[in-house]
Structures are given as structure tokens and as C-alpha cells.
Motif scaffolding. Structure first.
Motif, PDB file in Angstrom:
ATOM      1  N   GLY A 166     -10.113  13.949 -11.416  1.00 36.28           N
ATOM      2  CA  GLY A 166      -9.587  12.646 -11.819  1.00 36.28           C
ATOM      3  C   GLY A 166      -9.553  12.483 -13.325  1.00 36.28           C
ATOM      4  O   GLY A 166      -8.594  11.942 -13.888  1.00 36.28           O
ATOM      5  N   ASP A 167     -10.599  12.959 -13.997  1.00 35.25           N
ATOM      6  CA  ASP A 167     -10.628  12.890 -15.458  1.00 35.25           C
ATOM      7  C   ASP A 167      -9.524  13.747 -16.066  1.00 35.25           C
ATOM      8  O   ASP A 167      -8.846  13.329 -17.014  1.00 35.25           O
ATOM      9  N   PRO A 200     -10.618  12.803   3.554  1.00 41.86           N
ATOM     10  CA  PRO A 200     -10.412  12.944   2.116  1.00 41.86           C
ATOM     11  C   PRO A 200     -11.100  11.840   1.322  1.00 41.86           C
ATOM     12  O   PRO A 200     -11.327  10.752   1.818  1.00 41.86           O
ATOM     13  N   PHE A 201     -11.404  12.178   0.059  1.00 48.91           N
ATOM     14  CA  PHE A 201     -11.933  11.216  -0.890  1.00 48.91           C
ATOM     15  C   PHE A 201     -10.767  10.660  -1.714  1.00 48.91           C
ATOM     16  O   PHE A 201      -9.771  11.346  -1.924  1.00 48.91           O
ATOM     17  N   LEU A 202     -10.931   9.437  -2.170  1.00 42.82           N
ATOM     18  CA  LEU A 202      -9.821   8.766  -2.862  1.00 42.82           C
ATOM     19  C   LEU A 202     -10.302   8.149  -4.165  1.00 42.82           C
ATOM     20  O   LEU A 202     -11.283   7.401  -4.181  1.00 42.82           O
ATOM     21  N   ARG A 203      -9.620   8.464  -5.235  1.00 46.95           N
ATOM     22  CA  ARG A 203      -9.880   7.864  -6.550  1.00 46.95           C
ATOM     23  C   ARG A 203      -8.743   6.891  -6.839  1.00 46.95           C
ATOM     24  O   ARG A 203      -7.593   7.283  -7.017  1.00 46.95           O
ATOM     25  N   ARG A 204      -9.062   5.619  -6.866  1.00 46.21           N
ATOM     26  CA  ARG A 204      -8.042   4.568  -6.967  1.00 46.21           C
ATOM     27  C   ARG A 204      -7.702   4.228  -8.422  1.00 46.21           C
ATOM     28  O   ARG A 204      -8.530   4.363  -9.311  1.00 46.21           O
ATOM     29  N   ASN A 205      -6.457   3.770  -8.611  1.00 50.59           N
ATOM     30  CA  ASN A 205      -6.021   3.296  -9.920  1.00 50.59           C
ATOM     31  C   ASN A 205      -4.744   2.482  -9.725  1.00 50.59           C
ATOM     32  O   ASN A 205      -4.015   2.691  -8.768  1.00 50.59           O
ATOM     33  N   ASN A 206      -4.480   1.540 -10.629  1.00 49.04           N
ATOM     34  CA  ASN A 206      -3.266   0.729 -10.512  1.00 49.04           C
ATOM     35  C   ASN A 206      -2.006   1.486 -10.902  1.00 49.04           C
ATOM     36  O   ASN A 206      -0.896   1.023 -10.628  1.00 49.04           O
ATOM     37  N   GLU A 262       0.827  -1.195   0.000  1.00 49.59           N
ATOM     38  CA  GLU A 262       0.000   0.000   0.000  1.00 49.59           C
ATOM     39  C   GLU A 262       0.867   1.254   0.000  1.00 49.59           C
ATOM     40  O   GLU A 262       1.907   1.322   0.652  1.00 49.59           O
ATOM     41  N   TYR A 263       0.433   2.256  -0.760  1.00 53.88           N
ATOM     42  CA  TYR A 263       1.174   3.515  -0.797  1.00 53.88           C
ATOM     43  C   TYR A 263       0.263   4.742  -0.617  1.00 53.88           C
ATOM     44  O   TYR A 263       0.747   5.865  -0.493  1.00 53.88           O
ATOM     45  N   VAL A 264      -1.053   4.537  -0.592  1.00 55.11           N
ATOM     46  CA  VAL A 264      -1.975   5.612  -0.255  1.00 55.11           C
ATOM     47  C   VAL A 264      -2.830   5.136   0.921  1.00 55.11           C
ATOM     48  O   VAL A 264      -3.627   4.211   0.785  1.00 55.11           O
ATOM     49  N   PHE A 265      -2.642   5.770   2.068  1.00 57.24           N
ATOM     50  CA  PHE A 265      -3.339   5.367   3.285  1.00 57.24           C
ATOM     51  C   PHE A 265      -4.410   6.409   3.620  1.00 57.24           C
ATOM     52  O   PHE A 265      -4.209   7.601   3.428  1.00 57.24           O
ATOM     53  N   ARG A 266      -5.506   5.912   4.172  1.00 55.71           N
ATOM     54  CA  ARG A 266      -6.590   6.818   4.543  1.00 55.71           C
ATOM     55  C   ARG A 266      -7.282   6.300   5.792  1.00 55.71           C
ATOM     56  O   ARG A 266      -7.464   5.096   5.962  1.00 55.71           O
ATOM     57  N   ARG A 285      -2.197   8.074 -11.316  1.00 53.45           N
ATOM     58  CA  ARG A 285      -3.619   8.309 -11.556  1.00 53.45           C
ATOM     59  C   ARG A 285      -4.451   8.222 -10.280  1.00 53.45           C
ATOM     60  O   ARG A 285      -5.652   8.443 -10.317  1.00 53.45           O
ATOM     61  N   ASN A 286      -3.815   7.860  -9.184  1.00 54.29           N
ATOM     62  CA  ASN A 286      -4.498   7.908  -7.895  1.00 54.29           C
ATOM     63  C   ASN A 286      -4.625   9.359  -7.459  1.00 54.29           C
ATOM     64  O   ASN A 286      -3.676  10.137  -7.595  1.00 54.29           O
ATOM     65  N   LEU A 287      -5.769   9.708  -6.916  1.00 55.18           N
ATOM     66  CA  LEU A 287      -5.975  11.081  -6.467  1.00 55.18           C
ATOM     67  C   LEU A 287      -6.652  11.091  -5.103  1.00 55.18           C
ATOM     68  O   LEU A 287      -7.729  10.535  -4.916  1.00 55.18           O
ATOM     69  N   LEU A 288      -5.990  11.736  -4.159  1.00 63.17           N
ATOM     70  CA  LEU A 288      -6.516  11.949  -2.821  1.00 63.17           C
ATOM     71  C   LEU A 288      -6.941  13.409  -2.741  1.00 63.17           C
ATOM     72  O   LEU A 288      -6.165  14.301  -3.102  1.00 63.17           O
ATOM     73  N   MET A 289      -8.157  13.682  -2.274  1.00 59.18           N
ATOM     74  CA  MET A 289      -8.659  15.051  -2.323  1.00 59.18           C
ATOM     75  C   MET A 289      -9.490  15.391  -1.079  1.00 59.18           C
ATOM     76  O   MET A 289     -10.247  14.562  -0.570  1.00 59.18           O
ATOM     77  N   CYS A 290      -9.316  16.608  -0.590  1.00 57.91           N
ATOM     78  CA  CYS A 290     -10.190  17.138   0.453  1.00 57.91           C
ATOM     79  C   CYS A 290     -10.338  18.635   0.207  1.00 57.91           C
ATOM     80  O   CYS A 290      -9.677  19.201  -0.667  1.00 57.91           O
ATOM     81  N   GLY A 291     -11.194  19.287   0.978  1.00 63.51           N
ATOM     82  CA  GLY A 291     -11.344  20.719   0.751  1.00 63.51           C
ATOM     83  C   GLY A 291     -12.230  21.407   1.773  1.00 63.51           C
ATOM     84  O   GLY A 291     -13.001  20.777   2.501  1.00 63.51           O
ATOM     85  N   ASN A 292     -12.075  22.699   1.828  1.00 62.84           N
ATOM     86  CA  ASN A 292     -12.957  23.586   2.579  1.00 62.84           C
ATOM     87  C   ASN A 292     -13.732  24.357   1.519  1.00 62.84           C
ATOM     88  O   ASN A 292     -13.215  25.305   0.940  1.00 62.84           O
TER      89      ASN A 292
END
Length: 629
Positions: A183-184, A132-138, A65-69, A142-149
């Protein structure tokens, strides 16, 4: 007195040195994680519905694993999250491993740390809505971790645009829609680099080359201009790129600090100052419309993505939400307190001898200090006049002089919060009775039927707590007159940029204006405004105006305040005379000149989405659709 919810707080930490460096200098591989914890704890006031963290580990081997949440709900979410993380780290241990192992395998120990504190302004709750929200990919890039105010006012159009591109979002929320949009764009940026190098490279070398050449500006530039709202959006790719983008009006706050070891971003300046022990001048405000971007290689840049527009920094942020430990905010809140003194003096007939001054709640303390400063000046003027008068008529002697000079303001702590109201065990009148006892009062400081009791608050929005609790509690002290002062102006309009004030009928000032129209036989204004608001829905953005201003136009601020008093005391349960004083809009603008965003007071929304939604909110109110936003 009334707790307003605010969306939200953010914190990001990007380590610029190898993990071994932090172990040698600071004694722990968890340096970044510890700093993230402190940044979040210092901002816990910004979100107590839930929290979440994300960590990107840039040197993990394939198959690991390389993206932890980790996310949690409730006011203790931060503690719960970091206890869980601590348990997971302890399970593998760090002390018995060399730096290379820690760099590659240790969970939640990485180079990019993201934290989020959530208050919902959309009515949606649950762990699935926590950032944060996470968009997964191999592919890591292309993996994207996102949060915001943020709060977007045009979610419908953004959502439709995402669907039109062929995507199928799983949840209808502004966060998910933004994640899919970004992500797109991230996929397209990956494709751009892939096409550039596919003829000369392949396999792992091609993947690494794509990671090394990602341009996050190309991800943000085609996407962010479509967003209408106030926002600070944070993102990180699985390969190590990071960005934080602020809206072009600066509605939502963002500050950053950078040196050769770390890049830090948070919602509040003093939080960074405290956690990293750096002076105020070392912490910069992120320019509206710009993004701070850190590449995989650790190159840091601040890039103009949207262009800086008219300054609409949120004034409520300064009045209420941000910590008062910021030097500028502290001065501004004191000035807000000073500015209401003329109205206070008029309300108490300049009688400082028979007036007691206090504040509720603790967030109003700084405004209270400013109010007391100015009242001291007023008292000194009165003393000077009395001395001169006594001197002129020959009655000034040492005793008289001493009597005048020893007179001080009567500043007291009149209320102490004693219990937390548990509404689930009471309904109706029983609940109201409980609410009236949330605070304990300090008896013996008010002379019954003689003294004025002046209490300052930072805002009076809905009036519910004032009616059910505060006025009844203050009345138990038997003052002649109760003067409740708001250091902010009347909240007349909903907010759509991140504060939980979105329903028109909730505002006591709005309800008072409606009642005044009815009292004066002007109900036609209510219907005419409704028709105008419906017509606005057919217009282009540039043609729209806030028609709800017509509701307030016939009345002065003082007339609305008097009506509010009448509404809050209509049941006859308050024995004292009551007056409510609001800060004037001019006084608020004079106190906070650098943050002129005051649409909730003035109705002057900074974006078309705000104007569109305020008109829609009135339509919902008029039609009786109270639950719609």
C-alpha cells in the motif's frame, strides 16, 4: 493418514470484455463470478479453515461501492460466501436492468474477481485473518485488495521496516504487513504520476490520468525483494490494475491462462483446464520471480520482478497437496509407488502369495497404483522363474503351468473411513479408543497369523494417527505382519513456506532420532547441537547452516524407521509384527525431478529464513518451549 494443512489456494479472474459481452455470449452477467466459484470449489482441498472473495467494479459511479468483499469461516465457507453474494445480487435483480446499470450498480458484478482458500500455518484464526485483505482509500487507485498463498520467514524485519517508515499496522501478521508495504508503494506510485501531471491537469481528469498510468512493476520492485519465504501474492487496485507475483524459487505454485476474453490465475493447472475447458498446453506456469500484470486498460504482460533463482519448487505439493488429475503429478505419484517396491519385497521376504496390498487414505491411491504396477512385474519375474525351473526338472505340465499363470496379486480395500472423530466429547484413553474406530475394516480377506498386510500412505509425519488408529485397526484383521509404507521420505525438518509443519518435536522421525541418541549414550549431541544453533543466531545469513542435521547424522534411515516402530508399538497393544518403510530421498528425487524443493526431508532450505528458523525451532525444543515457532 494424517491430514496436513496447507496455506493456501488462490484464484483470480480478470474479464477483458465489457460485461454485456458475457451476457450475450454466456447468458449471464455473473460469468466471472461463476468461474471464480468453480475455481474455488475445485481447490477446496487447499483450505478449509476459511475463504474469501473480492470483486473490483471498474465503472461504478461516485457514491456507489466499487470494491466488494465477503469472507467466511469453516469448511463450508465457499458455499456460505456465494449464498450471501447470491442473496445480495437477487435483492437488486439483474434481469430487469440494462447493461449500463449492471455495469455501474450491481453488487459483486465487476471486472476483477479474487478468491482465497485458507489454511493457517501460524496458529492464528478468525475472520480477521481471512483473505482477501483490503486497504481503503477515497482515491480508487489507492485502494488495494490483496490475498496470497504464502508464509514469510522474516516477518519481524518486514514489520520493523514498515514501522520505521512511520506506519502503524493494526495487526501483527505477515498478510497485514505485506498489505501495508504494498500500500505504501502504491501511494508512492500515485504520487509519482501526480507530480508528473499536476501542473497540467486537476480534479477528476488528474485522478483518471493517474489510474491510466499506474505501473504495478514500480509497486512490486521496491517491496518484494525484502520478502524471505515462499509466496504467490495477488493484488488488485480499486481502479482496475491486477497482479500476481511468484517467489523467485518457485516454492509456491501458480498457473495462468489468457485469451481475448479473460485472464485466469490459480494454484493448480488442472483446475483451470477443467473450469475453462482448455487443453493442458493452453495453461502456463508463472515463471518464478515473475508477475503477471493486467493494467486498467486490459493490457496483459508477464514481467520479471525478482529474477528467477535456483529451482526449489515444493515436492510436497506434488506428493500430497495438488490434485492428482494433473498429468505430470499423476505420473510422479505412480513412480513414487513403484520406487518403494524393492523395500517392500525385502520386508515380506518376496512372499507375494501370502501378502495383501491396500492403501489408506484415498490421497494415496495413485501411489498405490504405481506400487501395484511394479509388484505385478515382480510377480511376473517370479512366475517366469518357476516356469523355467519346472521345465528344467521336468515337472511342467498344463496343470502346473495353469497354477503358476493364474496367480495374481491380492489387492483389496481393507479400510473404509466410517466416522468423523469428535474429540470434544472425549479425553485421554477414551479419545484414543474413539480414534481406533474411525475406519471400518474389511474382514475375511487376511488369513489369520499367516498373511502380510501391506498398506501405503502418502506421508507419515507425526505418527499420532498411525499409533492411535491405523495400526490398531489393521491389527483387528490378525495379519502375521503389518507393513506400513510411506510414498514420501521421512519428514525430519519443519516447513516455513506454507505447510503446517513448524514444530520440531511433532515429527516422529525427529523423536526417534533423539531416542536413539539417548539409547546409545550420545546425549551430548543434543546439547552440542543446541549450542551450535544458538551460535547461528549471531551469524550473517550467508554464514548460517542447518545444525539440526547433526541429530540425524549418526543413523541410517532404516535405523530411524525401526525406532519409530518400537515407539509406536511400545504399549504392547499390537499383536502383529510391524514394519515401516519410507521412500528414500533418492527415490523421491528420481520420481519428481522438476520439483527439487525437499527441505522437510533433507534439511536443505532454499532461503536464509528457513535455516534461521529451523535452528530456532531446535532451541525452542531443547528449552522446552513447545508452543514457540
Amino acid at each position: 493418514m494424517e491430514i496436513l494443512k496447507h496455506e493456501c489456494g488462490i484464484a483470480m479472474v480478470r474479464l477483458l470484455k465489457p460485461l454485456e459481452y458475457y451476457k450475450e455470449k454466456y447468458g449471464t452477467y455473473a460469468y466471472g463470478l461463476n468461474k471464480l466459484y468453480l475455481l474455488m470449489e475445485k481447490q477446496h482441498n487447499r483450505g478449509q479453515e476459511g475463504a474469501g472473495i473480492g470483486v473490483v467494479k471498474m465503472h461504478a459511479y461516485p457514491g456507489n461501492e466499487y470494491v466488494f468483499r465477503e469472507r467466511a469461516l469453516g469448511k463450508d465457507a465457499i458455499q456460505e460466501i456465494f449464498e450471501t453474494v447470491k442473496t445480495k445480487i437477487s435483492a437488486v435483480g439483474l434481469s430487469g436492468h440494462d447493461p449500463e446499470w449492471v455495469d455501474s450498480y450491481a453488487p459483486f458484478i465487476g471486472e476483477i474477481y479474487m478468491g482465497h482458500l485458507r489454511y493457517s500455518t501460524t496458529g492464528k484464526s478468525g475472520l480477521s485473518y481471512c483473505h482477501p485483505f483490503l486497504r481503503r482509500n477515497n482515491w480508487r487507485s489507492r485502494n488495494l485488495l490483496m490475498c496470497g498463498n504464502f508464509n514469510m520467514t522474516n516477518v519481524d524485519s518486514i514489520f520493523n521496516g514498515v514501522v520505521a517508515c512511520g506506519q502503524h499496522p493494526r495487526i501483527y501478521s505477515d498478510t497485514v504487513v505485506l498489505l501495508e508495504q504494498l500500500g505504501d508503494a502504491l501511494d508512492k506510485e500515485n504520487h509519482r504520476i501526480y507530480r508528473q501531471y499536476r501542473d497540467s491537469l486537476s480534479g477528476q481528469k488528474l485522478s483518471v490520468t493517474i489510474e491510466d498510468n499506474l505501473d504495478m512493476t514500480r509497486v512490486l520492485a521496491p517491496t518484494a525483494p525484502q520478502w524471505d519465504g515462499g509466496f504467490v501474492i495477488c493484488g488488485a487496485t480499486g481502479s482496475g490494475d491486477m497482479f500476481v507475483l511468484r517467489d523467485r524459487h518457485g516454492i509456491r505454485p501458480a498457473f495462468y491462462y489468457r485469451d481475448d476474453e479473460v485472464v485466469v490465475v490459480a494454484s493448480e493447472r488442472p483446475v483451470i483446464q477443467t473450469v475453462f475447458d482448455v487443453p493442458r498446453r493452453a495453461v502456463s506456469e508463472l515463471t518464478p520471480g515473475s508477475a503477471i500484470i493486467v493494467s486498467k486498460a486490459g493490457q496483459v504482460s508477464v514481467t520479471d520482478v525478482l529474477g528467477e533463482a535456483e529451482n526449489q519448487r515444493c515436492s510436497f505439493e506434488r506428493i500430497y497437496f495438488s490434485r492428482g488429475s494433473d498429468a505430470d503429478i499423476y505420473r510422479e505419484r505412480k513412480q513414487l509407488g513403484r520406487n518403494v517396491v524393492p523395500a517392500i519385497m525385502e520386508s515380506i521376504d518376496n512372499d507375494l502369495v501370502h501378502s495383501v496390498f491396500s492403501f489408506i487414505p484415498n490421497t494415496a491411491e495413485v501411489a498405490f497404483l504405481g506400487m501395484v504396477d511394479q509388484l505385478d512385474k515382480e510377480l511376473n519375474i517370479i512366475k517366469e522363474r518357476e516356469i523355467l525351473a519346472a521345465q528344467a526338472d521336468g515337472t511342467l505340465d498344463p496343470k502346473r503351468l495353469s497354477e503358476i499363470m493364474e496367480r495374481n496379486l491380492r489387492v483389496e480395500k481393507v479400510a473404509i473411513k466410517d466416522i468423523k472423530l469428535r474429540t470434544f466429547i472425549a479425553e485421554g484413553e477414551a479419545r484414543n479408543d474413539l480414534a481406533a474406530h474411525v475406519y471400518d475394516v474389511t474382514y475375511g480377506i487376511v488369513e489369520n497369523g499367516v498373511d502380510n498386510l501391506v498398506v501405503i500412505d502418502d506421508s507419515i509425519v507425526r505418527g499420532t494417527t498411525l499409533k492411535q488408529s491405523i495400526l490398531k485397526m489393521l491389527d483387528r484383521l490378525h495379519p502375521r505382519k503389518i507393513v506400513v509404507v510411506s510414498s514420501s521420505p521421512q519428514v525430519r525438518y519443519p516447513d516455513y513456506y506454507g505447510i503446517d509443519m513448524s514444530r520440531m518435536g511433532e515429527f516422529i522421525a525427529f523423536r526417534a532420532a533423539v531416542e536413539l541418541l539417548k539409547d546409545r549414550g550420545m546425549e551430548n549431541v543434543l546439547h552440542e547441537t543446541y549450542e551450535k544453533c544458538r551460535q547461528q543466531e549471531k551469524l550473517l545469513d550467508i554464514e548460517m547452516r542447518n545444525c539440526v542435521k547433526d541429530i540425524y547424522a549418526p543413523f541410517t534411515q532404516e535405523e530411524i524407521s525401526r525406532k519409530i516402530v518400537e515407539m509406536l508399538t511400545a504399549d504392547g497393544s499390537i499383536n502383529a509384527e510391524v514394519d515401516i518403510i519410507y521412500q528414500t530421498l533418492e527415490g523421491q528425487r528420481e520420481a519428481i525431478p522438476t520439483c527439487p524443493g525437499d527441505w522437510y526431508f533433507s534439511g536443505d532450505y532454499p532461503t536464509p529464513g528457513g535455516v534461521r528458523l529451523v535452528n530456532r525451532a531446535y532451541v525452542n525444543f531443547y528449552e522446552g518451549n513447545a508452543d514457540k515457532r
